[in-house]
Design an enzyme around this catalytic site. Structure first.
Site, PDB file in Angstrom:
ATOM      1  CB  SER A 162      -9.208  -0.962   3.842  1.00 47.72           C
ATOM      2  OG  SER A 162      -9.398  -2.130   3.272  1.00 47.72           O
TER       3      SER A 162
ATOM      4  CD  GLU B  68      -5.331   0.437   2.325  1.00 48.56           C
ATOM      5  OE1 GLU B  68      -6.643   0.008   1.443  1.00 48.56           O
ATOM      6  OE2 GLU B  68      -5.585  -1.516   3.653  1.00 48.56           O
TER       7      GLU B  68
ATOM      8  NE  ARG C 220      -3.687  -3.131  -0.034  1.00 46.19           N
ATOM      9  CZ  ARG C 220      -3.568  -3.389  -0.181  1.00 46.19           C
ATOM     10  NH1 ARG C 220      -2.136  -3.807  -1.327  1.00 46.19           N
ATOM     11  NH2 ARG C 220      -4.518  -4.748  -0.328  1.00 46.19           N
TER      12      ARG C 220
END
Length: 300
Positions: A222, A292, A173
């Site tokens: 998320s 995130e 990520r």
């Protein structure tokens, strides 16, 4: 009152002062962009950034599916690519070229129609290609870095460069994309596949997302990264945070790694709820979750 322009005129696209971002950010919260720029094309964006005072911050924003815009708004320039940057085309060698504003589902669907396998997981990415390239978005065991060949960028100084995937320094990520750089195009590769089988896998992904995630809510995707060897949602659940509220901000009861705006939550309330979840998880498990969701802008 309009802020003073930190640039000269000449943009062929549109520019709007004090522009609402909450109109399209998934949470439907947050303050305005000082200036919201929608360039006409790559050359227009390049020329605009080349003229822009280097001290002015530039933030590219897609559809805001994984973003908290703080209530004080975003200073400087927010760049949002219009639909002219959303074209997707199939190339020889099981490759697909997509504009930075193309949606993940559009990319996956084009691959399916062309009999190109390996991009099915993009059906589960709710953002744009530009966002996926920047944050190495992933789902169902695959990441953008697995399929990216190269990306074309307009850098903060207005220069246009094409970078191979290896230059982006990908990790989970995360990429090493320079601050203020705008992803205007990306080239992806898959493998030969059967369109029916590809479509069935995309349908399975869509059904699984519908069953497990609060897709019809004001959310931000998320919230926390999965720590090594753990699932963020399970840590949040074990810490007793399922359904936890702060005003109209709530930890989803359906999927505990999603935060929700139940109606009138502020960005500050949503972010504070996330921080409280991090505190409780750390207290329970000893693991400090990493955000995130990207949080941008100034507090109110």
């Amino acid at each position: 009152m309009k802020p003073a322009r930190p640039f000269d005129d000449g943009l062929r696209g549109t520019i709007e002062a004090n522009a609402s971002l909450a109109d399209f950010i998934w949470f439907r919260t947050g303050g305005p962009a000082e200036w919201l720029v929608r360039p006409a094309d790559v050359a227009d964006l390049s020329a605009f950034l080349g003229r822009l005072d280097p001290s002015v911050p530039v933030l590219p924003v897609g559809v805001g599916s994984n973003l908290i815009v703080r209530d004080g708004g975003v200073p400087g320039i927010v760049v949002r690519l219009p639909k002219s940057f959303a074209k997707v085309s199939v190339e020889p060698g099981n490759r697909i070229r997509a504009g930075g504003a193309a949606m993940g589902i559009t990319l996956a669907s084009a691959a399916r129609d062309a009999g190109i396998a390996g991009l099915e997981f993009m059906r589960g990415i709710p953002g744009t290609v530009g966002g996926a390239v920047r944050m190495n978005a992933g789902a169902y065991g695959r990441d953008a870095s697995d399929i990216l060949i190269e990306t074309t960028l307009v850098l903060r100084d207005g220069s246009i460069e094409t970078w191979p995937a290896a230059k982006l320094g990908y990790s989970y990520r995360h990429s090493m994309l320079p601050e203020g750089a705008v992803v205007v195009e990306a080239l992806f590769a898959g493998t030969p596949g059967d369109p029916a089988a590809i479509g069935a896998e995309m349908d399975r992904i869509a059904a699984e997302r519908e069953a497990s995630q609060p897709l019809r809510s004001r959310t931000g995707g998320s919230t926390f990264k999965n720590p090594d060897g753990h699932k963020a949602w399970a840590l949040v659940d074990a810490a007793g945070c399922r359904g936890l509220r702060n005003g109209d901000a709530q930890v989803s009861e359906k999927h505990t790694n999603f935060l929700l705006n139940l109606g009138s939550a502020s960005s500050a309330e949503i972010e504070a709820l996330g921080e409280e979840v991090r505190r409780r998880v750390a207290e329970k498990s000893g693991i400090l979750l990493e955000w995130e969701i990207q949080r941008v802008g100034n507090p109110a």
